[in-house]
Design a protein around this motif. Structure first.
Motif, short mmCIF file in Angstrom:
data_model
loop_
_atom_site.label_atom_id
_atom_site.label_comp_id
_atom_site.label_asym_id
_atom_site.label_seq_id
_atom_site.Cartn_x
_atom_site.Cartn_y
_atom_site.Cartn_z
N PHE A 23 24.32 -69.92 -11.88
CA PHE A 23 24.23 -68.46 -12.06
C PHE A 23 24.70 -67.74 -10.80
O PHE A 23 25.48 -66.80 -10.86
CB PHE A 23 22.78 -68.09 -12.39
CG PHE A 23 22.56 -66.62 -12.63
CD1 PHE A 23 23.32 -65.92 -13.55
CD2 PHE A 23 21.57 -65.93 -11.93
CE1 PHE A 23 23.12 -64.57 -13.78
CE2 PHE A 23 21.35 -64.57 -12.16
CZ PHE A 23 22.12 -63.89 -13.09
N CYS A 51 28.36 -65.77 -10.05
CA CYS A 51 28.09 -64.33 -9.91
C CYS A 51 29.33 -63.62 -9.36
O CYS A 51 30.00 -64.14 -8.47
CB CYS A 51 26.90 -64.13 -8.97
SG CYS A 51 26.74 -62.48 -8.27
N TYR A 52 29.63 -62.45 -9.86
CA TYR A 52 30.83 -61.73 -9.42
C TYR A 52 30.78 -61.42 -7.93
O TYR A 52 31.80 -61.47 -7.24
CB TYR A 52 30.99 -60.43 -10.21
CG TYR A 52 31.45 -60.65 -11.63
CD1 TYR A 52 30.62 -61.26 -12.56
CD2 TYR A 52 32.71 -60.26 -12.03
CE1 TYR A 52 31.04 -61.48 -13.86
CE2 TYR A 52 33.14 -60.47 -13.34
CZ TYR A 52 32.30 -61.08 -14.24
OH TYR A 52 32.72 -61.30 -15.52
N TYR A 53 29.58 -61.08 -7.44
CA TYR A 53 29.51 -60.77 -6.00
C TYR A 53 29.72 -62.03 -5.17
O TYR A 53 30.50 -62.06 -4.23
CB TYR A 53 28.18 -60.10 -5.60
CG TYR A 53 28.08 -60.18 -4.10
CD1 TYR A 53 28.96 -59.44 -3.31
CD2 TYR A 53 27.22 -61.07 -3.47
CE1 TYR A 53 28.96 -59.58 -1.93
CE2 TYR A 53 27.22 -61.21 -2.10
CZ TYR A 53 28.10 -60.45 -1.34
OH TYR A 53 28.12 -60.60 0.01
N HIS A 95 29.76 -67.37 -16.89
CA HIS A 95 28.67 -66.69 -16.19
C HIS A 95 27.66 -66.05 -17.13
O HIS A 95 26.46 -66.10 -16.89
CB HIS A 95 29.25 -65.63 -15.24
CG HIS A 95 28.20 -64.91 -14.48
ND1 HIS A 95 27.41 -65.52 -13.53
CD2 HIS A 95 27.77 -63.62 -14.52
CE1 HIS A 95 26.56 -64.65 -13.03
NE2 HIS A 95 26.75 -63.49 -13.61
N TYR A 153 17.70 -58.30 -9.42
CA TYR A 153 19.00 -58.96 -9.24
C TYR A 153 19.57 -59.41 -10.58
O TYR A 153 20.75 -59.18 -10.89
CB TYR A 153 18.85 -60.16 -8.30
CG TYR A 153 20.06 -61.05 -8.27
CD1 TYR A 153 21.26 -60.62 -7.70
CD2 TYR A 153 20.04 -62.32 -8.85
CE1 TYR A 153 22.39 -61.42 -7.69
CE2 TYR A 153 21.16 -63.13 -8.84
CZ TYR A 153 22.33 -62.67 -8.27
OH TYR A 153 23.44 -63.47 -8.28
N CYS A 200 23.06 -57.76 -12.98
CA CYS A 200 24.23 -58.60 -13.24
C CYS A 200 25.28 -57.83 -14.06
O CYS A 200 24.94 -57.11 -14.99
CB CYS A 200 23.76 -59.84 -13.99
SG CYS A 200 25.08 -60.84 -14.68
N HIS A 201 26.53 -58.04 -13.75
CA HIS A 201 27.61 -57.37 -14.48
C HIS A 201 27.62 -57.80 -15.96
O HIS A 201 27.92 -56.98 -16.84
CB HIS A 201 28.96 -57.71 -13.85
CG HIS A 201 29.14 -57.11 -12.49
ND1 HIS A 201 28.42 -57.52 -11.39
CD2 HIS A 201 29.96 -56.13 -12.05
CE1 HIS A 201 28.80 -56.82 -10.34
NE2 HIS A 201 29.73 -55.96 -10.71
N HIS A 226 24.11 -54.45 -6.55
CA HIS A 226 24.10 -55.88 -6.85
C HIS A 226 24.28 -56.74 -5.59
O HIS A 226 23.59 -57.74 -5.42
CB HIS A 226 25.19 -56.20 -7.87
CG HIS A 226 25.04 -57.55 -8.49
ND1 HIS A 226 23.91 -57.96 -9.14
CD2 HIS A 226 25.89 -58.61 -8.53
CE1 HIS A 226 24.06 -59.20 -9.56
NE2 HIS A 226 25.24 -59.63 -9.19
FE1 FES Z 1 26.10 -61.33 -10.10
FE2 FES Z 1 25.97 -61.68 -12.78
S1 FES Z 1 24.54 -62.27 -11.24
S2 FES Z 1 27.46 -60.67 -11.63
#
Ligand code: FES
Length: 274
Positions: free
Chosen positions: A110, A114-116, A155, A203, A207-208, A241
């Motif tokens: 996860f 994650c995008y970040y 994701h 968090y 999430c995106h 985020h």
């Molecule tokens: Fe960071 Fe999904 S947890 S984009």
């Protein structure tokens, strides 16, 4: 690094038609500080979490029912008595399998997808590129279309599992309101466990993918007032985020560290009730 010829058949900064600049970058500021700080922060957490996940000591406080999130859910008969809130699903585990094996791989995936975090480690670890206007060392760029990076597209599925794990952590935090002689109890450990769970939810919900699940593919928000309301709330969280990504790394480590200190007898939990 841009010493290759611009006539090479590579991609990115080495592709045909790009300016032929011998220097890797023309930036004169200390552009390397943010990626260096990022890699040090991530490495510190990964080393700490890996060691703690395998040591199998000081992860459960029987008096107050504090369980570190690194060992939750603890479903093996190898777990300390009382630490298995959801029962024993498997027998004894060899030492090379962490007792939190059910959740840890998915939580890792996860965060990794994650995008970040992608942005963070693509820059800091992969150097792709390390900073704006700094050439990457790679001659080819295939994006997230091939293994292993194509896994990034999963994701949203890891998000669903993270929600389940957050529910498990929430249950653990509630069960930790336990007094030494039974009944209700409340101490500093409860504040730390609950704060950690709240931030983990923040968090996860920021999430995106969560934002897309809440409000994506809707043609008319007015026809879906509940989803619209939820989308506006998670959108507010989504703007934070990156902050939440780092904060929860810190609170996870802090929560585990506190449980370790109390469980090992190094520290006595500050009790407010019982
Ligand atoms: Fe960071 Fe999904 S947890 S984009």
């Amino acid at each position: 690094m841009a010493t290759r010829s611009a006539t090479d058949s590579g991609t990115g900064v080495f592709s045909r038609g790009r300016a032929r600049i011998a220097d890797r970058t023309l930036r004169t500021d200390r552009w390397w500080v943010p990626p260096l700080a990022t890699v040090l922060g991530l490495a510190a957490f990964v080393i700490y979490a890996t060691v703690r996940a395998f040591v199998r000591t000081a992860y459960w406080v029987p008096d107050y029912h504090y369980l570190t999130p690194f060992y939750s859910p603890c479903i093996s008969t190898s777990c300390a008595p009382g630490a298995s809130h959801f029962g024993h699903w498997v027998g004894a585990l060899p030492s090379w399998i962490p007792l939190g094996f059910l959740a840890l791989p998915f939580l890792l995936l996860f965060r990794l997808t994650c995008y970040y975090y992608r942005k963070a480690y693509y820059r800091s670890v992969w150097f792709s590129p390390p900073a704006c206007a700094v050439a990457e060392p790679h001659a080819k760029y295939t994006g997230e279309t091939k293994l292993p990076l194509i896994i990034q597209n999963a994701h949203r599925y890891f998000f669903y599992i993270a929600v389940i794990v957050s529910l498990v952590n929430t249950y653990d935090a509630i069960m930790a309101f336990h007094g030494k002689t039974g009944g209700f109890g409340f101490g500093l450990g409860n504040i730390i466990l609950v704060a950690n769970v709240i931030l983990l939810w923040a968090y996860t919900l920021s999430c995106h993918s969560c934002r897309h699940i809440a409000g994506g593919r809707l043609k008319h928000f007015s026809a879906h007032p509940v989803r619209y309301w939820f989308w506006t709330q998670v959108s507010k969280l989504n703007t934070r985020h990156m902050t939440l990504a780092w904060t929860t790394l810190g609170t996870l480590a802090l929560t585990d560290f506190y449980v370790m200190l109390v469980a090992s007898g190094t520290l006595t939990d500050l009790r407010f009730v019982n």
